[in-house]
Design a protein around this motif. Structure first.
Motif, mmCIF file in Angstrom:
data_model
loop_
_atom_site.group_PDB
_atom_site.id
_atom_site.type_symbol
_atom_site.label_atom_id
_atom_site.label_comp_id
_atom_site.label_asym_id
_atom_site.label_seq_id
_atom_site.Cartn_x
_atom_site.Cartn_y
_atom_site.Cartn_z
ATOM 1 N N VAL A 5 55.603 39.346 23.898
ATOM 2 C CA VAL A 5 55.145 40.683 23.534
ATOM 3 C C VAL A 5 55.558 40.964 22.099
ATOM 4 C CG1 VAL A 5 55.272 43.134 24.060
ATOM 5 C CG2 VAL A 5 55.315 41.457 25.916
ATOM 6 N N GLU A 6 54.566 41.163 21.256
ATOM 7 C CA GLU A 6 54.798 41.399 19.833
ATOM 8 C C GLU A 6 54.647 42.876 19.519
ATOM 9 O OE1 GLU A 6 52.535 37.250 18.599
ATOM 10 O OE2 GLU A 6 51.496 39.078 19.158
ATOM 11 N N SER A 21 58.572 42.163 15.782
ATOM 12 C CA SER A 21 59.418 41.712 16.876
ATOM 13 C C SER A 21 58.576 40.972 17.895
ATOM 14 C CB SER A 21 60.097 42.907 17.569
ATOM 15 O OG SER A 21 60.910 43.630 16.686
ATOM 16 N N CYS A 22 59.181 39.999 18.553
ATOM 17 C CA CYS A 22 58.501 39.256 19.610
ATOM 18 C C CYS A 22 59.532 38.951 20.689
ATOM 19 C CB CYS A 22 57.900 37.976 19.068
ATOM 20 S SG CYS A 22 57.244 36.873 20.339
ATOM 21 N N ALA A 23 59.303 39.496 21.874
ATOM 22 C CA ALA A 23 60.212 39.300 22.993
ATOM 23 C C ALA A 23 59.583 38.361 24.012
ATOM 24 C CB ALA A 23 60.544 40.632 23.644
ATOM 25 N N GLY A 92 46.565 38.503 10.723
ATOM 26 C CA GLY A 92 47.094 38.641 12.072
ATOM 27 C C GLY A 92 48.320 37.762 12.179
ATOM 28 N N TYR A 93 49.401 38.307 12.692
ATOM 29 C CA TYR A 93 50.657 37.559 12.806
ATOM 30 C C TYR A 93 50.892 37.230 14.278
ATOM 31 C CZ TYR A 93 51.853 38.288 7.936
ATOM 32 O OH TYR A 93 51.844 38.249 6.560
ATOM 33 N N TYR A 94 51.190 35.973 14.535
ATOM 34 C CA TYR A 94 51.311 35.466 15.896
ATOM 35 C C TYR A 94 52.696 34.864 16.115
ATOM 36 C CZ TYR A 94 46.263 35.942 15.909
ATOM 37 O OH TYR A 94 44.982 36.452 15.828
ATOM 38 N N TRP A 105 51.953 31.279 22.783
ATOM 39 C CA TRP A 105 51.570 32.143 21.674
ATOM 40 C C TRP A 105 51.478 33.586 22.142
ATOM 41 C CZ3 TRP A 105 51.001 30.465 16.707
ATOM 42 C CH2 TRP A 105 50.897 29.087 16.513
ATOM 43 N N GLY A 106 51.840 34.480 21.239
ATOM 44 C CA GLY A 106 51.637 35.891 21.494
ATOM 45 C C GLY A 106 50.197 36.279 21.222
ATOM 46 N N GLN A 107 49.878 37.539 21.523
ATOM 47 C CA GLN A 107 48.500 38.002 21.358
ATOM 48 C C GLN A 107 48.176 38.351 19.911
ATOM 49 O OE1 GLN A 107 50.965 39.826 22.379
ATOM 50 N NE2 GLN A 107 50.807 41.810 21.358
#
Length: 115
Positions: A5-6, A21-23, A92-94, A105-107
């Motif tokens: 989850v970003e 942030s990415c959890a 777009g940052y992934y 990968w995040g969305q």
């Protein structure tokens, strides 16, 4: 299965800052690396920054000195502090997480820098 989850993207003026942030959650065994990639329209996805075992960090040349990646091992969260943003950082940052031979990968979260 791993969920990423970003958060933290948005619109900012050139010279400004954002923090992504990415959890990670779900069926996580051992995370090897956590990192951020970006993709601008019409361009290939490229590495921005990654943090691996021993807190070893690598950055794209284009963001060195401006971006800082960090990782909270307990929270399984990776952060990207982006300072002195430029219009060419718009993308777009992934988020990416590697666990052995598997990668998730995040969305994606959009970062737009206005000049």
């Amino acid at each position: 299965q791993v969920q990423l989850v970003e958060s933290g993207g948005g619109l900012v003026q050139a010279g400004g800052s954002l923090r992504l942030s990415c959890a990670a959650s779900g069926s996580i065994l051992t995370i090897n690396t956590m990192g951020w990639y970006r993709q601008a329209p019409g361009k290939q996805r490229e590495l921005v920054a990654v943090v691996g075992p021993g807190d070893r960090k690598n950055y794209a040349d284009s963001v060195k000195g401006r971006f800082t990646i960090s990782r909270d091992y307990v929270k399984r969260t990776v952060y990207l502090q982006m300072n002195s943003l430029k219009s060419e950082d718009t993308a777009g940052y992934y988020c990416n997480v590697e666990m052995g031979s598997m990668a998730s990968w995040g969305q994606g979260t959009q970062v737009t820098v206005s000049s």
